[in-house]
Design an enzyme around this catalytic site. Sequence first.
Site, PDB file in Angstrom:
ATOM      1  CE1 TYR A  45      40.019   0.560  37.285  1.00 43.73           C
ATOM      2  CE2 TYR A  45      37.866   1.547  37.677  1.00 43.73           C
ATOM      3  CZ  TYR A  45      39.235   1.553  37.852  1.00 43.73           C
ATOM      4  OH  TYR A  45      39.822   2.545  38.593  1.00 43.73           O
TER       5      TYR A  45
ATOM      6  CD  GLU B 180      42.802   0.902  39.245  1.00 45.91           C
ATOM      7  OE1 GLU B 180      42.526   2.029  38.812  1.00 45.91           O
ATOM      8  OE2 GLU B 180      43.870   0.320  38.980  1.00 45.91           O
TER       9      GLU B 180
END
Length: 381
Positions: free
Chosen positions: A101, A189
């Site tokens: 991530y 993101e």
Amino acid sequence: MNLHEYQSKKLFAKYGVPVPEGKVARSPQEVYEIAKELGGPVVVKAQVLTGGRGKAGGVKLAQTPDEAQALADEILGMEIKGHKVLRVLVDPASEIKQEIYLGVTNDRAARKPVLMASAEGGVEIEEVNRRSPEKIIREHIDPFLGLRDYQIRNLAYGIELPRELWKQFARVAHGLYRCYVESDATLAEINPLIVDGSGNLLAVDGKMSVDDNALFRHPDLAEMRDTSAEPPAETEARAAGLSYIKLDGEIGCMVNGAGLAMTTMDMTKLFGGSPANFLDIGGGAKAETVAAALRIILSDPNVKAVLFNIFGGITRCDEVARGILAALADVQADLPMVVRLVGTNEKEGRQILDEANLPNMITASTLADAAKKAVAAAKSA
Ligand code: GDP
Ligand code: MN
């Protein structure tokens, strides 16, 4: 404003972040063509403005163009968390060795952007944060100094990224951060950022939120807005320059000023009703704006009564009164309307409404009085 995955990844690519070279399609036939052109296995991905598409069956692997077409036929038209799938992204499928991530967002409490990384990519970051917050490594970025290389090394070290990937990781992190800053984003993101079959980093998912208040200086981004994903009334409101949010109550609220609008909504609740919307017509609203706002409120079939709470400062009550009459002239509406007009030109405003002599118009002097009357009117309607 949220961007779709395919839009976010296109933007990331401009900043040097490696992404798969896929294409967007609206029909299974198009998906077939794209899959054939790409050659080899592909992944067909629903483009909707919500997360967790994988779990919901909106992300599927296909070995052949025929299979991709069949999967697209299933995915297109599907509903994911209330969002209808109108487009799919077809990317060459990647072999996934690891899912990382990497995201940057605004930490309001720290008054700084924060870059976050986790070795537990692929799942929603909120879930990682609940389960094991220590697995998210964070670096706050001084907006004047920008993202420093040592901070990226801290993240790489913290997620135990193999050394040979640190250089690539730095390029991705710098690219993502620049993309975030230069787009006036509130979120950028990559989840997951994968280590692919050949041992390279690749952003296979992307998500961006752009600050609506900065869109005026990003016409290219503003153009990316997908209005199919929002209630039509919100699209119309934006065009009219109104701040409107649809809610699910039965009292339509027309107010000037965001704070007063929220107070008005609270007051309808206090007296046992519930607001159908948030609406701020802004300071100095003209009759046409009021008319547009009233049309939007009345287009909601849940609305049983309308509550006008206008505090005239820059906004003139007589302008508002004229706006109400203008709207009622072309929108058929016999539901009860409770009007509270105070402040600049209130006498003139009331007089305009009195002279129009509308049978469904109820006047009120205080906000409490107006809210009570609106709730009662909605109940008996
Ligand atoms: P999300 O569920 O909405 O976050 O959609 P993602 O794009 O993140 O996809 C969900 C999951 O599908 C990823 O975490 C991967 O595990 C998997 N996935 C996505 N793209 C590929 C791919 O090209 N190959 C493989 N093998 N899996 C993929
Ligand atoms: Mn994802």
